[in-house]
Motif scaffolding. Structure first.
Motif, PDB file in Angstrom:
ATOM      1  N   ALA A 189      12.334   1.412  -7.948  1.00 16.00           N
ATOM      2  CA  ALA A 189      11.035   2.697  -7.220  1.00 16.00           C
ATOM      3  C   ALA A 189      11.932   3.381  -6.375  1.00 16.00           C
ATOM      4  O   ALA A 189      11.218   4.494  -6.479  1.00 16.00           O
ATOM      5  N   VAL A 190      13.019   3.234  -6.051  1.00 12.29           N
ATOM      6  CA  VAL A 190      13.004   4.132  -4.977  1.00 12.29           C
ATOM      7  C   VAL A 190      13.400   5.311  -5.945  1.00 12.29           C
ATOM      8  O   VAL A 190      13.357   6.521  -5.429  1.00 12.29           O
ATOM      9  N   GLU A 191      13.919   5.211  -7.000  1.00  8.64           N
ATOM     10  CA  GLU A 191      13.626   6.711  -8.419  1.00  8.64           C
ATOM     11  C   GLU A 191      12.254   6.993  -8.512  1.00  8.64           C
ATOM     12  O   GLU A 191      12.110   8.127  -9.497  1.00  8.64           O
ATOM     13  N   LEU A 192      10.898   6.196  -8.425  1.00 10.45           N
ATOM     14  CA  LEU A 192      10.156   6.954  -9.069  1.00 10.45           C
ATOM     15  C   LEU A 192       9.806   7.899  -8.116  1.00 10.45           C
ATOM     16  O   LEU A 192       9.344   8.736  -6.599  1.00 10.45           O
ATOM     17  N   PRO A 193       8.505   9.064  -8.944  1.00  5.78           N
ATOM     18  CA  PRO A 193       8.344  10.057  -8.323  1.00  5.78           C
ATOM     19  C   PRO A 193       6.857   9.911  -7.137  1.00  5.78           C
ATOM     20  O   PRO A 193       6.269   8.889  -7.645  1.00  5.78           O
ATOM     21  N   ASP A 194       6.412  10.910  -6.715  1.00  5.61           N
ATOM     22  CA  ASP A 194       5.050  10.928  -6.424  1.00  5.61           C
ATOM     23  C   ASP A 194       5.085  10.071  -5.167  1.00  5.61           C
ATOM     24  O   ASP A 194       4.354   9.169  -5.188  1.00  5.61           O
ATOM     25  N   PRO A 195       5.621  10.192  -4.195  1.00  3.57           N
ATOM     26  CA  PRO A 195       5.542   8.929  -3.329  1.00  3.57           C
ATOM     27  C   PRO A 195       4.505   9.559  -2.332  1.00  3.57           C
ATOM     28  O   PRO A 195       3.758  10.767  -1.982  1.00  3.57           O
ATOM     29  N   VAL A 196       3.126   8.729  -1.097  1.00  8.43           N
ATOM     30  CA  VAL A 196       2.474   8.767  -1.035  1.00  8.43           C
ATOM     31  C   VAL A 196       2.825   9.404   0.177  1.00  8.43           C
ATOM     32  O   VAL A 196       3.302   8.688   0.965  1.00  8.43           O
ATOM     33  N   PRO A 197       2.107  10.381   0.888  1.00  4.42           N
ATOM     34  CA  PRO A 197       1.917  10.739   2.046  1.00  4.42           C
ATOM     35  C   PRO A 197       1.563   9.511   3.111  1.00  4.42           C
ATOM     36  O   PRO A 197       0.854   8.919   2.944  1.00  4.42           O
ATOM     37  N   ARG A 198       2.073   9.870   4.323  1.00  4.58           N
ATOM     38  CA  ARG A 198       2.772   8.333   5.203  1.00  4.58           C
ATOM     39  C   ARG A 198       1.376   8.149   5.460  1.00  4.58           C
ATOM     40  O   ARG A 198       0.951   7.334   6.064  1.00  4.58           O
ATOM     41  N   GLU A 199       0.702   9.271   6.109  1.00  8.51           N
ATOM     42  CA  GLU A 199      -0.313   8.801   7.149  1.00  8.51           C
ATOM     43  C   GLU A 199      -1.850   8.228   6.440  1.00  8.51           C
ATOM     44  O   GLU A 199      -2.215   8.043   6.703  1.00  8.51           O
ATOM     45  N   ILE A 200      -1.845   9.082   4.820  1.00 13.53           N
ATOM     46  CA  ILE A 200      -2.702   8.461   4.092  1.00 13.53           C
ATOM     47  C   ILE A 200      -2.619   7.149   3.664  1.00 13.53           C
ATOM     48  O   ILE A 200      -3.285   5.925   3.759  1.00 13.53           O
ATOM     49  N   ALA A 201      -1.074   6.784   3.470  1.00  8.44           N
ATOM     50  CA  ALA A 201      -0.736   5.341   3.258  1.00  8.44           C
ATOM     51  C   ALA A 201      -1.340   4.315   4.385  1.00  8.44           C
ATOM     52  O   ALA A 201      -2.007   3.858   4.512  1.00  8.44           O
ATOM     53  N   GLN A 202      -1.300   4.617   4.956  1.00  7.73           N
ATOM     54  CA  GLN A 202      -1.539   4.157   6.685  1.00  7.73           C
ATOM     55  C   GLN A 202      -3.208   4.366   6.883  1.00  7.73           C
ATOM     56  O   GLN A 202      -3.564   2.929   7.559  1.00  7.73           O
ATOM     57  N   ALA A 203      -3.819   5.299   6.851  1.00  3.62           N
ATOM     58  CA  ALA A 203      -5.052   4.902   6.875  1.00  3.62           C
ATOM     59  C   ALA A 203      -5.647   3.664   5.472  1.00  3.62           C
ATOM     60  O   ALA A 203      -6.956   2.953   6.371  1.00  3.62           O
ATOM     61  N   ARG A 204      -5.134   3.707   4.332  1.00  2.00           N
ATOM     62  CA  ARG A 204      -5.261   2.938   3.777  1.00  2.00           C
ATOM     63  C   ARG A 204      -4.908   1.960   3.895  1.00  2.00           C
ATOM     64  O   ARG A 204      -5.937   0.432   3.695  1.00  2.00           O
ATOM     65  N   LEU A 205      -3.603   1.221   4.908  1.00  2.00           N
ATOM     66  CA  LEU A 205      -3.416   0.115   4.689  1.00  2.00           C
ATOM     67  C   LEU A 205      -4.550  -0.701   6.309  1.00  2.00           C
ATOM     68  O   LEU A 205      -4.127  -1.259   6.070  1.00  2.00           O
ATOM     69  N   VAL A 210       0.916  -0.796   0.181  1.00  4.84           N
ATOM     70  CA  VAL A 210      -0.300  -0.127  -0.023  1.00  4.84           C
ATOM     71  C   VAL A 210       1.144   1.063  -0.179  1.00  4.84           C
ATOM     72  O   VAL A 210       1.464   1.100   1.182  1.00  4.84           O
ATOM     73  N   GLY A 211       0.528   1.873  -0.610  1.00  9.02           N
ATOM     74  CA  GLY A 211       1.276   3.394  -0.528  1.00  9.02           C
ATOM     75  C   GLY A 211       2.225   3.366  -2.058  1.00  9.02           C
ATOM     76  O   GLY A 211       3.517   4.396  -1.182  1.00  9.02           O
ATOM     77  N   PHE A 212       2.821   2.327  -3.003  1.00  9.20           N
ATOM     78  CA  PHE A 212       3.525   2.381  -3.847  1.00  9.20           C
ATOM     79  C   PHE A 212       3.746   4.090  -4.595  1.00  9.20           C
ATOM     80  O   PHE A 212       2.630   4.535  -4.262  1.00  9.20           O
ATOM     81  N   PRO A 213       4.866   4.556  -4.928  1.00 13.40           N
ATOM     82  CA  PRO A 213       5.059   6.350  -5.329  1.00 13.40           C
ATOM     83  C   PRO A 213       3.757   5.873  -6.655  1.00 13.40           C
ATOM     84  O   PRO A 213       3.694   5.374  -7.391  1.00 13.40           O
ATOM     85  N   GLY A 214       2.557   7.417  -6.132  1.00 11.42           N
ATOM     86  CA  GLY A 214       2.106   7.487  -7.682  1.00 11.42           C
ATOM     87  C   GLY A 214       0.602   6.502  -7.353  1.00 11.42           C
ATOM     88  O   GLY A 214      -0.218   7.310  -8.105  1.00 11.42           O
ATOM     89  N   GLU A 215       0.306   6.365  -5.840  1.00 10.14           N
ATOM     90  CA  GLU A 215      -0.842   5.452  -5.464  1.00 10.14           C
ATOM     91  C   GLU A 215      -1.575   6.399  -5.338  1.00 10.14           C
ATOM     92  O   GLU A 215      -1.606   7.416  -4.727  1.00 10.14           O
ATOM     93  N   THR A 216      -2.690   6.558  -6.763  1.00  8.36           N
ATOM     94  CA  THR A 216      -3.876   7.267  -6.547  1.00  8.36           C
ATOM     95  C   THR A 216      -4.868   7.113  -5.349  1.00  8.36           C
ATOM     96  O   THR A 216      -4.889   6.144  -5.100  1.00  8.36           O
ATOM     97  N   ASP A 217      -5.657   7.953  -5.261  1.00  5.47           N
ATOM     98  CA  ASP A 217      -7.241   7.386  -4.377  1.00  5.47           C
ATOM     99  C   ASP A 217      -7.863   6.489  -5.346  1.00  5.47           C
ATOM    100  O   ASP A 217      -8.261   5.427  -4.736  1.00  5.47           O
ATOM    101  N   GLU A 218      -7.456   7.160  -6.520  1.00  5.70           N
ATOM    102  CA  GLU A 218      -8.443   6.066  -7.237  1.00  5.70           C
ATOM    103  C   GLU A 218      -7.750   4.461  -7.186  1.00  5.70           C
ATOM    104  O   GLU A 218      -8.231   2.963  -7.366  1.00  5.70           O
TER     105      GLU A 218
END
Length: 441
Positions: A346-362, A308-316
């Protein structure tokens, strides 16, 4: 006085297997017996894993804790093995000069030589090479405790998912020859093993050489293992959706000894994210594979992995993952927050997902999976299950613990003489992480 070996293991079942083999090798060569107290040990080994966050930092933290033991006993040998050792190599000795041995997953069989060289030269020994399949040829026969055992059938991975460090730490896929695997299984069966779990980083990519020069695929291996006298159940982990061939699907129709439980990592329900992860399949292809498997084996219990929260992962993208969970119906999952691994694309990928958003998704994902797992457990109440009795229950010493075909722990009261054998029980209750049962009439 017997000299002692302490091993601390991190990570996957492959590492658990490797630690057992380190103990076998050092029992044979050095007469070392395992202890669970580092203070009592003559040799301390850390078998490390690169998959978790800050893996290398954790290793140095643990090394710091045993440094004082070395100061008091200069003869104590300290070694670092596994995937962090493979990644860091000689840098471990530079940062922690009191470390004597650094070895990779493919060179653990060389421990006796490394120890000898360390004693003779007085210098730290580092060997993190990838000597193909030599490791398995040089290991002593496994020692068995209990009726279930792991058998490692291949090493490494050639998939190069963008988030994963395994191909760099364990090397490319290398399969053991078919006859070697079958000989090991036969030896285990003679020692009373009834249930084997076939292990590999990418186990269903197995392609083992036969004695006649042919190549046996994973389906062929499973068919051969099923014919072994004494073996009653076959499990395997971890598999890749791309390697779930029509032949392997068919094995679920024809081989009753193969359990009705499969761990098939999907990682995401978004095709966009799967492509960025370089997984090599779409959600539609994954669901099609699951449909074929369940047609071949009705009632198949399926668990999976999610990142969850892979770089670039949107709500959709995340909502697509939740829809996949609804569509497939998983019986459990290992779900992780994405964390960057040094040296992976993946370290080079743009658009990291903010941790609090990723945690809520998880949290939302895990809650949905837990509900599905709970419903599947509840549906088992009242059913008759054939279970392998593995030992005494963890919480109640007067009860026994057993494992169901779909890999749940069930606790029940029975005579300890049935430990190590299969019995029929009726499930009487479903708890969050286990079942309760009673012997069937």
């Amino acid at each position: 006085m017997t000299r002692k070996l302490y091993i601390r293991t991190f990570g996957c079942q492959m590492n658990e297997y490797d630690s057992d083999r380190m103990a076998d090798v050092l029992a044979a060569s050095e007469g070392l017996a395992r202890t669970d107290r580092a203070e009592d040990a003559d040799v301390i080994l850390f078998n490390t894993c690169s998959v978790r966050e800050k893996a290398a930092e954790r290793v140095f933290h643990d090394l710091g804790r045993v440094r004082a033991l070395k100061a008091g006993r200069p003869d104590l040998l300290i070694g670092v093995g596994g995937c962090v050792a493979s990644q860091e190599g000689g840098a471990i000795v530079k940062r922690a000069p009191y470390v004597d041995l650094v070895f990779g997953p493919q060179t653990l069989h060389r421990l006796p030589e490394l120890i000898r060289a360390r004693r003779e030269s007085g210098r730290a020994q580092v060997d993190t090479s990838f000597p193909e399949i030599e490791k398995f040829d040089r290991l002593p026969p496994p020692r068995v405790e209990g009726a279930a055992a792991f058998v490692s059938i291949m090493e490494g991975c050639s998939k190069y998912c963008t988030f994963c460090v395994v191909p760099y730490t364990r090397g490319e896929e290398v399969s053991r020859p078919l006859a070697d695997v079958l000989t090991e299984v036969a030896d285990l069966a003679l020692q009373g093993v009834k249930e084997v779990t076939l292990l590999g980083q990418n186990v269903n990519a197995y392609r083992g050489a036969g004695d006649d020069g042919s190549i046996a695929d994973f389906a062929t291996l499973v068919e051969h293992v099923a014919e072994m006298p004494g073996i009653e159940r076959i499990r395997y982990t971890t598999s890749h959706p791309k390697e779930m061939t029509p032949r392997l699907v068919d094995v679920y129709r024809t081989v009753d000894k193969l359990v009705s439980q499969l761990h098939l990592p999907v990682q995401s329900g978004s095709d966009r994210i799967l492509a960025a992860m370089k997984r090599g399949y779409t959600t539609l292809e994954y669901k099609s594979t699951v449909r074929k498997l369940r047609a071949a084996r009705p009632g198949l219990s399926l668990s999976t992995d999610f990142i969850v929260g892979f770089p670039g992962e949107t709500d959709e993208d995340f909502e697509r993952t939740m829809r996949l969970v609804d569509d497939v119906g998983f019986d459990g999952a290992f779900s992780f927050l994405y964390s960057p691994r040094p040296g992976t694309p993946a370290v080079e990928l743009p658009d990291p997902v903010p941790r609090e958003i990723a945690q809520a998704r998880l949290a939302r994902l895990q809650s949905a999976i837990d509900a599905q797992y709970g419903a599947a457990s509840a549906a088992m109440v009242g059913t008759r299950q054939r279970v392998l009795v593995t030992g005494r229950a963890a919480k109640h010493a007067n009860e026994l613990a057993a494992r169901t075909d779909n890999n749940r722990v069930v606790n029940f009261a029975a005579d300890p003489s049935v430990i190590g054998s299969y019995v029929d029980i009726v499930v009487t209750a479903a708890l969050p992480h286990s079942l309760r049962g009673e012997p069937a009439a």
